[in-house]
Design an enzyme around this catalytic site. Structure first.
Site, mmCIF file in Angstrom:
data_model
loop_
_atom_site.group_PDB
_atom_site.id
_atom_site.type_symbol
_atom_site.label_atom_id
_atom_site.label_comp_id
_atom_site.label_asym_id
_atom_site.label_seq_id
_atom_site.Cartn_x
_atom_site.Cartn_y
_atom_site.Cartn_z
ATOM 1 N N LYS A 33 9.543 3.227 6.247
ATOM 2 C CA LYS A 33 9.193 3.442 7.663
ATOM 3 C C LYS A 33 7.870 2.745 7.927
ATOM 4 C CE LYS A 33 10.982 5.757 11.154
ATOM 5 N NZ LYS A 33 12.358 6.278 11.318
ATOM 6 N N ASP B 53 12.349 2.355 16.415
ATOM 7 C CA ASP B 53 12.175 3.809 16.447
ATOM 8 C C ASP B 53 11.462 4.066 17.779
ATOM 9 O OD1 ASP B 53 12.424 6.216 14.348
ATOM 10 O OD2 ASP B 53 10.565 6.546 15.430
HETATM 11 N N1 GLU Z 1 14.545 4.700 13.297
HETATM 12 C C1 GLU Z 1 15.906 5.054 13.045
HETATM 13 C C2 GLU Z 1 15.951 6.272 12.159
HETATM 14 O O1 GLU Z 1 15.134 7.161 12.290
HETATM 15 C C3 GLU Z 1 16.740 3.877 12.562
HETATM 16 C C4 GLU Z 1 16.238 3.143 11.381
HETATM 17 C C5 GLU Z 1 17.016 1.867 11.058
HETATM 18 O O2 GLU Z 1 17.969 1.547 11.750
HETATM 19 O O3 GLU Z 1 16.622 1.217 10.087
HETATM 20 O O4 GLU Z 1 16.832 6.457 11.352
#
Ligand code: GLU
Length: 450
Positions: free
Chosen positions: A124, A164
């Site tokens: 992340k 996100d």
């Molecule tokens: N931010 C999204 C999550 O919390 C998607 C992450 C992604 O697609 O890599 O899962």
């Protein structure tokens, strides 16, 4: 070490990271029986290793605003765990972003990604940059400055970020362009790309659609369905918008959306036409949900961030979908939902329900789905985007949607099976934590002490 020792261990090392500790506590509580059954995991220090990021990058992001003034933000990428695949997880641009918030999100992502069945590790990133009130030019400048540094730490086989909160198609576009220019290569280094330049159909819809597919699976265990059910939805971004769309497809009745200022309550129900208004308002005009209440003459209430509960969760409904942000549904809110006989709470956001609120829901027989299971459709479809990029071809809308549907069904079954195996029947939280953990722990064991 027992649970108490582990919690102390993690707390000592990460004392100033409350969100990270909250996410770790929940997982550790669930997986203790797994450690008892598999003593080698203790010996191999899987818990000590899985709670330590493989790599944590923090960097300065300097950029020039429209007035020509220098702005300085902090950027991060947490490369948490790569046991089962390249680091994968979104980028969040929001003033509340700290190292603790991103470590909690990266930690959740390890187990979520494992549950999808697509080979992806956990990561992340993001920045404390606040997109609110910024011009188009400033957004582009910031994205370029952010990727100017991030580019040296990622590539399509190593770490594949996505969106996100605060990062949607527009930001992914600017960051992708910058990466391509710096590296002189066109690769699937980000997901959530536009259709026509490597993006996957259904990726935009996937988190919200997947959430409601998962909720429908939960309802089916009670020989029930979303059809005819009144649904509370918080948030008004990508997840909330497509959750509402899928609730409508399945014959349910969504009645709320919210933003950081307040929420609307449309007793007659948000229709597909009204949803188009919300999408345009939020995605193009970047306005506030109050404008919905002005247009459709329904109830609007300000949200007081200091209040001890959120009145949105005190409205009468059958199902609740928190799709805004972490810790948005507390014990008082959970009690209000229970008082109104809510049947189901499924998380579209990451960790929106506080630990004591989760206990209240479960103790009162409310079906509760943790985000790492119910919102996994987004990252799962990112995994499908990566696969399509590697293959160099694209699946149709119907093909991707069918795969998403199947993935959510599998996650649902996996959670129930793991919960049952450990004597916690119907507990989706314990099931999700155990199933995700076991898959990653096995891979870590196989790959040795690294
Ligand atoms: N931010 C999204 C999550 O919390 C998607 C992450 C992604 O697609 O890599 O899962």
């Amino acid at each position: 070490m027992n649970l108490h020792d582990y919690l102390n261990y993690v707390k000592q090392r990460n004392g100033h990271e409350p969100e990270f500790l909250q996410a770790v506590d929940e997982v550790l509580q669930s997986i203790m029986p797994v450690l008892d059954k598999n003593p080698e995991y203790r010996k191999l220090k899987i818990v000590e290793r899985i709670t330590e990021p493989e790599r944590l990058i923090s960097f300065r992001v300097s950029w020039l605003d429209d007035k020509g003034e220098v702005q300085v933000n902090r950027g991060y990428r947490v490369q948490m765990n790569s046991a089962i695949g390249p680091y994968k997880g979104g980028l969040r641009f929001h003033p509340s972003v700290t190292q603790s918030v991103l470590k909690f999100l990266a930690f959740e992502q390890i187990f979520k990604n494992a549950l999808t069945g697509v080979p992806m590790g956990g990561g992340k990133g993001g920045s404390d940059f606040d997109p609110k009130g910024k011009s188009e030019n400033e957004i582009m400048k910031f994205c370029q400055a952010f990727m100017g540094e991030l580019a040296r730490h990622i590539n399509h086989r190593l770490d594949v970020p996505a969106g996100d909160i605060g990062v949607g198609g527009r930001e992914i576009g600017y960051m992708f362009g910058t990466y391509k220019k710096i590296k002189n290569e066109f690769s699937g280094v980000l997901t959530g790309k536009g259709i026509g330049w490597g993006g996957s159909l259904i990726r935009t819809e996937a988190t919200g659609y997947g959430l409601v597919y998962f909720a429908e699976n939960m309802m089916q265990t009670q020989n029930d369905s979303i059809k005819g059910k009144t649904c509370l939805v918080s948030g008004s971004g990508n997840v909330a918008q497509y959750a509402i769309e899928k609730i409508l497809h399945l014959g349910g009745k969504p009645v709320t959306v919210s933003d950081s200022n307040g929420f609307i309550y449309d007793e007659e129900g948000i229709t597909l036409a009204k949803l188009e208004f919300i999408k345009d308002l939020k995605n193009n005009k970047r306005g506030r949900v109050k404008e919905y209440a002005d247009k459709y003459k329904c109830v609007y209430k300000d949200i007081d961030p200091k209040a001890d509960h959120n009145p949105l969760w005190a409205l009468k409904a059958d199902c609740a979908f928190p799709c805004a942000t972490q810790n948005e549904l507390n014990a008082k809110d959970a009690n209000n939902l229970v008082k109104n006989s809510v049947k189901l709470v499924a998380e579209g956001a990451n960790m929106p329900t506080t630990p004591d609120a989760i206990n209240i829901l479960i103790d009162n027989g409310v079906m509760y789905a943790p985000g790492k299971a119910s919102n996994a459709g987004g990252v799962a479809t990112s995994g499908l985007e990566m696969t399509q990029n590697y293959m160099g071809s694209n699946w149709t809308r119907e093909e991707v949607d069918a795969k998403l549907h199947n993935i959510m069904k599998n996650i649902h079954e996996t959670c129930l099976a793991a919960a049952k195996e450990y004597g916690k029947e119907d507990n989706y939280m314990v099931g999700a934590n155990i199933a995700g953990f076991v898959k990653v722990a096995r891979a870590m064991q196989a790959q040795g002490v690294i």
